[in-house]
Design an enzyme around this catalytic site. Structure first.
Site, PDB file in Angstrom:
ATOM      1  N   SER A 140       0.843  -1.274   0.083  1.00 26.89           N
ATOM      2  CA  SER A 140      -0.142  -0.079   0.114  1.00 26.89           C
ATOM      3  C   SER A 140       0.865   1.387   0.152  1.00 26.89           C
ATOM      4  O   SER A 140       1.967   1.149   0.421  1.00 26.89           O
ATOM      5  CB  SER A 140      -0.786  -0.131   1.277  1.00 26.89           C
ATOM      6  OG  SER A 140      -1.397   1.234   1.383  1.00 26.89           O
ATOM      7  N   TYR A 153      -1.476  -0.944  10.376  1.00 24.74           N
ATOM      8  CA  TYR A 153      -1.692  -1.393   8.986  1.00 24.74           C
ATOM      9  C   TYR A 153      -0.486  -0.816   7.973  1.00 24.74           C
ATOM     10  O   TYR A 153       0.188  -1.616   7.142  1.00 24.74           O
ATOM     11  CB  TYR A 153      -3.020  -0.578   8.258  1.00 24.74           C
ATOM     12  CG  TYR A 153      -3.397  -0.909   6.817  1.00 24.74           C
ATOM     13  CD1 TYR A 153      -3.915  -2.004   6.553  1.00 24.74           C
ATOM     14  CD2 TYR A 153      -2.659   0.133   5.958  1.00 24.74           C
ATOM     15  CE1 TYR A 153      -4.147  -2.228   5.214  1.00 24.74           C
ATOM     16  CE2 TYR A 153      -3.031  -0.332   4.442  1.00 24.74           C
ATOM     17  CZ  TYR A 153      -3.740  -1.066   4.297  1.00 24.74           C
ATOM     18  OH  TYR A 153      -4.081  -1.218   2.749  1.00 24.74           O
TER      19      TYR A 153
HETATM   20  P1  NAD Z   1     -11.793  -6.104  -0.272  1.00 26.60           P
HETATM   21  O1  NAD Z   1     -12.208  -6.257   1.190  1.00 26.60           O
HETATM   22  O2  NAD Z   1     -12.481  -5.950  -1.199  1.00 26.60           O
HETATM   23  O3  NAD Z   1     -11.093  -7.509  -0.624  1.00 26.60           O
HETATM   24  C1  NAD Z   1     -10.057  -8.150   0.380  1.00 26.60           C
HETATM   25  C2  NAD Z   1     -10.464  -9.845   0.489  1.00 26.60           C
HETATM   26  O4  NAD Z   1      -9.390 -10.309   1.473  1.00 26.60           O
HETATM   27  C3  NAD Z   1     -11.732  -9.862   1.000  1.00 26.60           C
HETATM   28  O5  NAD Z   1     -12.361 -10.952  -0.268  1.00 26.60           O
HETATM   29  C4  NAD Z   1     -11.568 -10.773   2.109  1.00 26.60           C
HETATM   30  O6  NAD Z   1     -12.542 -11.573   2.583  1.00 26.60           O
HETATM   31  C5  NAD Z   1     -10.025 -11.256   2.029  1.00 26.60           C
HETATM   32  N1  NAD Z   1      -9.468 -11.388   3.238  1.00 26.60           N
HETATM   33  C6  NAD Z   1      -9.356 -10.546   4.245  1.00 26.60           C
HETATM   34  N2  NAD Z   1      -8.758 -11.235   5.583  1.00 26.60           N
HETATM   35  C7  NAD Z   1      -8.567 -12.445   5.093  1.00 26.60           C
HETATM   36  C8  NAD Z   1      -7.872 -13.477   5.790  1.00 26.60           C
HETATM   37  N3  NAD Z   1      -7.582 -13.420   6.950  1.00 26.60           N
HETATM   38  N4  NAD Z   1      -7.784 -14.620   5.019  1.00 26.60           N
HETATM   39  C9  NAD Z   1      -8.401 -14.733   3.887  1.00 26.60           C
HETATM   40  N5  NAD Z   1      -9.002 -14.001   2.929  1.00 26.60           N
HETATM   41  C10 NAD Z   1      -8.997 -12.616   3.779  1.00 26.60           C
HETATM   42  O7  NAD Z   1     -10.382  -5.189  -0.273  1.00 26.60           O
HETATM   43  P2  NAD Z   1      -9.355  -4.740  -1.188  1.00 26.60           P
HETATM   44  O8  NAD Z   1      -9.255  -3.139  -1.172  1.00 26.60           O
HETATM   45  O9  NAD Z   1      -9.662  -5.411  -2.599  1.00 26.60           O
HETATM   46  O10 NAD Z   1      -8.195  -5.178  -0.551  1.00 26.60           O
HETATM   47  C11 NAD Z   1      -7.260  -6.117  -1.188  1.00 26.60           C
HETATM   48  C12 NAD Z   1      -5.908  -5.630  -0.660  1.00 26.60           C
HETATM   49  O11 NAD Z   1      -5.524  -4.266  -1.203  1.00 26.60           O
HETATM   50  C13 NAD Z   1      -5.531  -5.728   0.728  1.00 26.60           C
HETATM   51  O12 NAD Z   1      -4.432  -6.206   1.157  1.00 26.60           O
HETATM   52  C14 NAD Z   1      -5.535  -4.235   1.189  1.00 26.60           C
HETATM   53  O13 NAD Z   1      -4.698  -3.807   2.331  1.00 26.60           O
HETATM   54  C15 NAD Z   1      -5.063  -3.542  -0.045  1.00 26.60           C
HETATM   55  N6  NAD Z   1      -4.796  -2.298  -0.373  1.00 26.60           N
HETATM   56  C16 NAD Z   1      -6.190  -1.587  -0.504  1.00 26.60           C
HETATM   57  C17 NAD Z   1      -6.473  -0.239  -0.735  1.00 26.60           C
HETATM   58  C18 NAD Z   1      -7.710   0.405  -1.087  1.00 26.60           C
HETATM   59  O14 NAD Z   1      -7.809   1.579  -1.024  1.00 26.60           O
HETATM   60  N7  NAD Z   1      -8.838  -0.464  -1.245  1.00 26.60           N
HETATM   61  C19 NAD Z   1      -5.121   0.422  -0.828  1.00 26.60           C
HETATM   62  C20 NAD Z   1      -4.027  -0.208  -0.537  1.00 26.60           C
HETATM   63  C21 NAD Z   1      -3.943  -1.311  -0.425  1.00 26.60           C
END
Ligand code: NAD
Length: 275
Positions: A140, A153
């Protein structure tokens, strides 16, 4: 359409958001994918929609045996593993440092760091034996600059970036590439706080996302999936040990709009010249 023809990938967190968009794109580009996620209903529905090219497995990424089972499933179904996208995540514990409970600190680090570590650990022997592969970890911009996410985080994402670089140094000689993607503000259930609720709610919750980066629109999961596609493909075959940012410019510096009137108004430059 064939960027990933005959490739096999495991995507953790593949049921939603960035992982879901990546699973869709990988399959559209000819790959077969294992969607590994703790959200069973959503993951199963996506796998069914994607048909023969996808399988779902319920995985808690903190659990070593379950992460290994996802990799084993890819190998037993399709005989190989070219890519693992260690992407599962959540926002983790929030709040001022003096109020963070220790068990919630541990849990946040377990999902975000241990989960990525386990994916790398168990994909490595399969990829080494095959003579190569691509490991992609979701970090991130919060792991690059302070103040772009909650303390723990951000710390976990910085750890993911460093682990990515360290493991890349080890695995290069096996042609296993290891890179991290650093997303900015991306409209997903995580960032909109709508996990477990309909995705239609996301748009109502992200009205500030247009102004958070120089490019004036919210980041979309597909923006991240495009880089994940390139990193999984052979087009990036000399790229390893990188933390690549996809954020519309959010983490680059101070927005033009925030630079106040000082730099917005044109003044002719007065150059001092001695007589
Ligand atoms: P999201 O909630 O849409 O998807 C995350 C997925 O991970 C979900 O389907 C959830 O069920 C799964 N998950 C969470 N904890 C888990 C666990 N312990 N075991 C198995 N599955 C698990 O969110 P997203 O935004 O698509 O996030 C994906 C990645 O991107 C994450 O690592 C997040 O930190 C990172 N990220 C997101 C953003 C943002 O703005 N959305 C920014 C930077 C980084």
């Amino acid at each position: 359409m064939d960027e990933l023809k005959n490739k096999v990938a495991v995507i953790t967190g593949g049921a939603s958001g960035i992982g879901e968009a990546t699973a869709r794109l990988y399959v559209a580009e000819g790959a077969r994918v294992v969607i590994a996620d703790m959200q069973r209903e959503r993951g199963q529905a996506l796998a069914e929609e994607l048909g023969d090219a996808a399988r779902f497995i319920e995985v808690e990424v903190r659990q070593e045996a379950q992460v290994k089972a996802a990799i084993d499933l890819a190998v037993s179904e399709w005989g190989q593993l070219h890519c693992i996208f260690n992407n599962a995540g959540f926002g983790g514990v929030l709040g001022p440092i003096e109020q963070v409970p220790v068990d919630e600190f541990d849990m946040t680090m377990e999902v975000l760091v241990r989960g990525v570590f386990l994916g790398m650990k168990h994909a490595t022997p399969v990829m080494k034996a095959a003579g190569g592969g691509s490991i992609i970890n979701t970090a991130s911009i919060a792991g690059l600059v302070a103040g772009r996410g909650p303390h723990v985080y951000a710390c976990a994402k910085a750890a993911v970036i460093q682990l990515t670089k360290c493991v890349a140094m080890e695995l290069g000689e096996h042609h296993v590439r290891v890179n991290a993607i650093c997303p900015g503000y991306i409209a997903t259930p995580l960032s909109a706080n709508t996990v477990g609720r309909p995705d239609s709610l996301i748009e109502e919750r992200i009205d500030t996302y247009t102004e958070r980066q120089p490019i004036p629109r919210p980041g979309r999961p597909e923006d991240i999936a495009e880089l994940a596609l390139w990193l999984a493909s052979d087009r990036s075959k000399f790229v390893t040990g990188q933390a690549m940012t996809v954020d519309g410019g959010a983490a680059t510096g101070v927005m033009w709009q925030e630079q106040k009137d000082v730099y917005k108004t044109y003044h002719p430059i007065k150059v001092y010249r001695p007589d």
